[in-house]
Design a protein around this motif. Structure first.
Motif, PDB file in Angstrom:
ATOM      1  N   GLU A 112      53.592 -73.489  51.804  1.00 38.88           N
ATOM      2  CA  GLU A 112      53.356 -72.174  51.175  1.00 38.88           C
ATOM      3  C   GLU A 112      54.343 -71.886  50.042  1.00 38.88           C
ATOM      4  O   GLU A 112      53.952 -71.452  48.961  1.00 38.88           O
ATOM      5  CB  GLU A 112      53.528 -71.046  52.203  1.00 38.88           C
ATOM      6  N   ASN A 113      55.640 -72.160  50.295  1.00 44.11           N
ATOM      7  CA  ASN A 113      56.660 -71.764  49.316  1.00 44.11           C
ATOM      8  C   ASN A 113      56.576 -72.534  47.997  1.00 44.11           C
ATOM      9  O   ASN A 113      57.210 -72.168  47.024  1.00 44.11           O
ATOM     10  CB  ASN A 113      58.077 -71.893  49.914  1.00 44.11           C
ATOM     11  N   MET A 123      53.414 -73.465  46.720  1.00 51.81           N
ATOM     12  CA  MET A 123      52.024 -73.372  46.242  1.00 51.81           C
ATOM     13  C   MET A 123      51.912 -72.943  44.779  1.00 51.81           C
ATOM     14  O   MET A 123      51.137 -73.482  44.024  1.00 51.81           O
ATOM     15  CB  MET A 123      51.238 -72.377  47.094  1.00 51.81           C
ATOM     16  N   HIS A 124      52.688 -71.947  44.385  1.00 50.55           N
ATOM     17  CA  HIS A 124      52.497 -71.388  43.043  1.00 50.55           C
ATOM     18  C   HIS A 124      53.614 -71.769  42.068  1.00 50.55           C
ATOM     19  O   HIS A 124      53.775 -71.146  41.032  1.00 50.55           O
ATOM     20  CB  HIS A 124      52.314 -69.866  43.138  1.00 50.55           C
ATOM     21  N   LYS A 125      54.339 -72.792  42.407  1.00 50.50           N
ATOM     22  CA  LYS A 125      55.423 -73.252  41.532  1.00 50.50           C
ATOM     23  C   LYS A 125      54.870 -74.232  40.498  1.00 50.50           C
ATOM     24  O   LYS A 125      53.809 -74.833  40.698  1.00 50.50           O
ATOM     25  CB  LYS A 125      56.512 -73.980  42.352  1.00 50.50           C
ATOM     26  N   PRO A 126      55.588 -74.398  39.367  1.00 50.82           N
ATOM     27  CA  PRO A 126      55.129 -75.395  38.390  1.00 50.82           C
ATOM     28  C   PRO A 126      55.089 -76.792  39.019  1.00 50.82           C
ATOM     29  O   PRO A 126      55.894 -77.093  39.915  1.00 50.82           O
ATOM     30  CB  PRO A 126      56.197 -75.329  37.287  1.00 50.82           C
ATOM     31  N   GLN A 178      57.263 -78.738  42.064  1.00 51.32           N
ATOM     32  CA  GLN A 178      56.642 -79.207  43.321  1.00 51.32           C
ATOM     33  C   GLN A 178      56.969 -80.680  43.530  1.00 51.32           C
ATOM     34  O   GLN A 178      57.347 -81.113  44.618  1.00 51.32           O
ATOM     35  CB  GLN A 178      55.116 -79.046  43.243  1.00 51.32           C
TER      36      GLN A 178
END
Ligand code: HEM
Length: 316
Positions: A280-281, A283-286, A290
């Motif tokens: 989850e932590n 998921m929305h990172k560049p 990731q």
């Protein structure tokens, strides 16, 4: 641990800071492993004596013990020493390498959902009834899954379990070599060939990781994860000599086909049943972040993934 052969024998008398403690810990671990192997052998012996089937999860061990207790005896039979050293090789050479490579592969599945979808499509084609069928006659062999195999090979190209290998030169040799120049955009251009004399007795280090990351063989997108580069076509043949994850020649990995089979099987069964997702932590990172977090590694005897945390969502 690289110490002279005589060092462990004197390490209980002569104390060398740091080193003696490490040697002692290694000896203890080795003895513990020896005890563990003997436990494995005695339980496998019991099942051989009772005539229980070897088609269990420990079939390989069962077969080795059977070879050790063969009624023919003599040179046809594995000695106790040979039995233990084979188990040792399979445990260390076979287990750690495969487990760590699969760890990287699972992180790469989470990082590359488009590649995961391709693998899933292939798995559904090869196993229309699903991998859980347990009807092994219906499960097709690993080479009928070229994409999954290519995915695993690409994992091993980027993260070879053995990043370097050292070899003792047996006879005087002359190795061909080549200069190359690096252009402004990092593109390599082959330069003048030359040769290097290597006398017998030298130790040569094969830098596997550099070979796998050499744009001369793999192209300018060498850093990208691209399983397709391991799929031959009418006009392209992937560079076999530039892929040394299992080494090459007479002392190459004897477990190579076993490793391919088990890894393709494990990845295919996993993807058949679950979607492999990023935590989850992340998921929305560049993507670069990731990648950096998911593919962290450290190096001991082999390359070890240290952050292969993924989420699994059961497919419906
Ligand atoms: C992804 C999995 C694996 C990788 C990347 C791998 C890699 C390698 C490499 C690079 C070598 C050569 C070492 C050297 O030259 O010093 C090697 C040797 C060896 N491997 Fe593997 N291996 C894998 C799986 C296995 C498995 C599953 C087994 C056994 C079931 C196995 C058994 C062995 C043995 C016994 C040797 C020594 C061969 C010899 O010295 O003649 N390996 N492996």
């Amino acid at each position: 641990m690289l110490t002279p052969d005589w060092f462990p024998a004197i390490s209980s008398i002569v104390k060398v800071p740091f080193l003696s403690a490490r040697v002692h810990a290694t000896q203890q671990a080795f003895e513990e492993l020896g005890r563990y192997m003997l436990e494995l052998v005695s339980s496998a012996r019991a099942s051989v004596v009772e005539g229980r089937s070897s088609a269990s999860s420990a079939a390989l061990l069962h077969n080795l013990v059977e070879a050790n207790t063969s009624p023919e005896g003599g040179s046809k039979c594995l000695s106790d020493g040979e039995l233990l050293s084979n188990i040792f090789s399979f445990l260390l050479a076979g287990h750690e390498t495969s487990a760590h490579s699969l760890g990287f592969a699972i992180s790469l599945l989470a990082l590359h959902p488009e590649a995961q979808s391709k693998m899933y499509a292939e798995v559904r084609k090869v196993w229309p009834e699903g991998s859980g069928t347990r009807n092994f006659a219906k499960l097709r062999p690993f080479f009928s899954q070229p994409y999954t195999l290519a995915f695993f090979r690409e994992t091993l190209r980027l993260f070879p379990a053995a990043i370097w290998l050292s070899k003792l030169v047996y006879a005087d040799a002359v190795l061909p070599a080549q200069h190359f120049t690096v252009g402004e955009k990092g593109t390599l251009t082959p330069g003048k060939p030359f040769s290097v004399a290597v006398p017998a007795g030298s130790v040569v280090i094969l830098d596997i990781w550099s070979l796998h990351m050499n744009p001369l063989y793999w192209g300018d997108d060498v850093e990208d994860f691209k399983p397709e580069r391991f799929i031959d076509s009418d006009t392209y043949r992937w560079p076999r000599d530039a892929f040394l994850s299992f080494s090459a020649g007479p002392r190459a990995c004897i477990g190579q086909r076993f490793a391919y089979t088990e890894s393709v099987c494990i990845l295919a069964s996993l993807v058949d049943r679950y979607e492999v997702l990023l935590p989850e932590n992340l998921m929305h990172k560049p993507f670069e972040e990731q990648k950096e977090k998911m593919l962290k590694w450290t190096h001991s005897i082999t390359l070890i993934p240290t952050n292969a945390n993924v989420r699994l969502r059961r497919r419906t």
